[in-house]
Design a protein around this motif. Structure first.
Motif, PDB file in Angstrom:
ATOM      1  N   LYS A   1       0.835  -1.199   0.000  1.00 10.12           N
ATOM      2  CA  LYS A   1       0.000   0.000   0.000  1.00 10.12           C
ATOM      3  C   LYS A   1       0.874   1.255   0.000  1.00 10.12           C
ATOM      4  O   LYS A   1       0.573   2.238  -0.684  1.00 10.12           O
ATOM      5  CB  LYS A   1      -0.920   0.022   1.234  1.00 10.12           C
ATOM      6  CG  LYS A   1      -1.826   1.240   1.300  1.00 10.12           C
ATOM      7  CD  LYS A   1      -2.483   1.400   2.663  1.00 10.12           C
ATOM      8  CE  LYS A   1      -3.631   0.453   2.853  1.00 10.12           C
ATOM      9  NZ  LYS A   1      -4.434   0.781   4.077  1.00 10.12           N
ATOM     10  N   GLU A   2       1.978   1.212   0.753  1.00  7.79           N
ATOM     11  CA  GLU A   2       2.860   2.382   0.804  1.00  7.79           C
ATOM     12  C   GLU A   2       3.478   2.674  -0.558  1.00  7.79           C
ATOM     13  O   GLU A   2       3.645   3.837  -0.935  1.00  7.79           O
ATOM     14  CB  GLU A   2       3.955   2.185   1.846  1.00  7.79           C
ATOM     15  CG  GLU A   2       4.828   3.428   2.025  1.00  7.79           C
ATOM     16  CD  GLU A   2       5.823   3.311   3.153  1.00  7.79           C
ATOM     17  OE1 GLU A   2       6.694   4.201   3.279  1.00  7.79           O
ATOM     18  OE2 GLU A   2       5.741   2.330   3.928  1.00  7.79           O
ATOM     19  N   ALA A   3       3.811   1.622  -1.305  1.00  6.65           N
ATOM     20  CA  ALA A   3       4.362   1.836  -2.644  1.00  6.65           C
ATOM     21  C   ALA A   3       3.344   2.533  -3.538  1.00  6.65           C
ATOM     22  O   ALA A   3       3.701   3.419  -4.328  1.00  6.65           O
ATOM     23  CB  ALA A   3       4.792   0.509  -3.258  1.00  6.65           C
ATOM     24  N   LEU A   4       2.075   2.144  -3.417  1.00 10.05           N
ATOM     25  CA  LEU A   4       1.019   2.792  -4.197  1.00 10.05           C
ATOM     26  C   LEU A   4       0.859   4.245  -3.762  1.00 10.05           C
ATOM     27  O   LEU A   4       0.753   5.146  -4.606  1.00 10.05           O
ATOM     28  CB  LEU A   4      -0.293   2.030  -4.016  1.00 10.05           C
ATOM     29  CG  LEU A   4      -1.509   2.593  -4.755  1.00 10.05           C
ATOM     30  CD1 LEU A   4      -1.287   2.601  -6.262  1.00 10.05           C
ATOM     31  CD2 LEU A   4      -2.773   1.799  -4.399  1.00 10.05           C
ATOM     32  N   PHE A   5       0.850   4.493  -2.463  1.00 12.46           N
ATOM     33  CA  PHE A   5       0.725   5.859  -1.940  1.00 12.46           C
ATOM     34  C   PHE A   5       1.875   6.730  -2.460  1.00 12.46           C
ATOM     35  O   PHE A   5       1.654   7.849  -2.941  1.00 12.46           O
ATOM     36  CB  PHE A   5       0.747   5.823  -0.410  1.00 12.46           C
ATOM     37  CG  PHE A   5       0.532   7.151   0.255  1.00 12.46           C
ATOM     38  CD1 PHE A   5      -0.742   7.582   0.594  1.00 12.46           C
ATOM     39  CD2 PHE A   5       1.606   7.980   0.555  1.00 12.46           C
ATOM     40  CE1 PHE A   5      -0.944   8.813   1.220  1.00 12.46           C
ATOM     41  CE2 PHE A   5       1.421   9.199   1.174  1.00 12.46           C
ATOM     42  CZ  PHE A   5       0.135   9.621   1.507  1.00 12.46           C
TER      43      PHE A   5
END
Length: 206
Positions: free
Chosen positions: A56-60
């Protein structure tokens, strides 16, 4: 160790994914944002999503990085040193007008603005949000230096103190505006922006 993307979507599908992710993060916050909703909205499977983003952090981080890049390109942001001239405040006003126009018609940029102030957003120094905020601070600090050199900004305070004061006020104004944007029509938003610019001029002008 920072988050990373692990594959590359075709440009159109990548933009659609990042736009829906931006809406999800801006509306739900980072922790409550649902990857499942984003994945379903884009007709993807979980396995295909994780082929392109490992978390999720990579997407954010991808949303912040690419939306920020698109914003800079959309407003044709000048190098701060180019502001050193007699039209310093006029150029700042024109830049503000461009940002307002984007806020009124660009949902991606509005979502990006909300993401800047999420209390639960990833806050690591190597994260995209921290880098973006540092980049904004650096540009604004150099713009102040250009204004001082042109005589458009007061020089009776130490530059570092002036920068801290100005940045604190600008970030507070921006956070309030982003938070209340849905409540404001175009006329109200224009008046607010004019009032904010006037307040900054009174704070900084000689």
């Amino acid at each position: 160790m920072g988050s990373r993307t692990v594959g590359e979507l075709p440009p159109r599908r990548r933009r659609a994914l990042l736009e829906s992710a931006a809406r999800e993060f801006a509306g739900a916050g980072y922790q409550r944002a649902s990857l499942n909703r984003v994945i379903r909205a884009n007709g993807m499977s979980k396995s295909s999503f994780y082929h392109y983003f490992d978390s999720k952090e990579a997407l954010f981080d991808a949303v912040v990085t690419e939306a920020g890049r698109a914003l800079v390109e959309a407003v044709d942001l000048p190098d701060a040193t180019e502001l050193a001239g007699p039209d310093f405040w006029d150029r700042i006003a024109r830049l503000l007008d461009q940002l307002l126009a984007l806020a009124e018609r660009g949902e991606l940029f509005t979502s990006l603005g909300r993401m800047f102030y999420l209390p639960d957003a990833p806050a690591g120094e190597d994260g995209a949000l921290s880098r973006a905020r540092a980049g904004v601070d650096d540009w604004l600090t150099r713009a102040l230096e250009a204004g001082r050199s042109a005589g458009a900004v007061r020089d009776d305070l130490p530059p570092s103190l002036q920068a801290r004061l100005a940045l604190a006020v600008l970030w507070a104004m921006d956070e309030w505006s982003v938070t209340h944007l849905p409540e404001l029509d175009a006329d109200e938003l224009g008046r607010l922006a004019a009032a904010q610019l006037d307040a900054i001029r009174r704070l900084l002008s000689p």
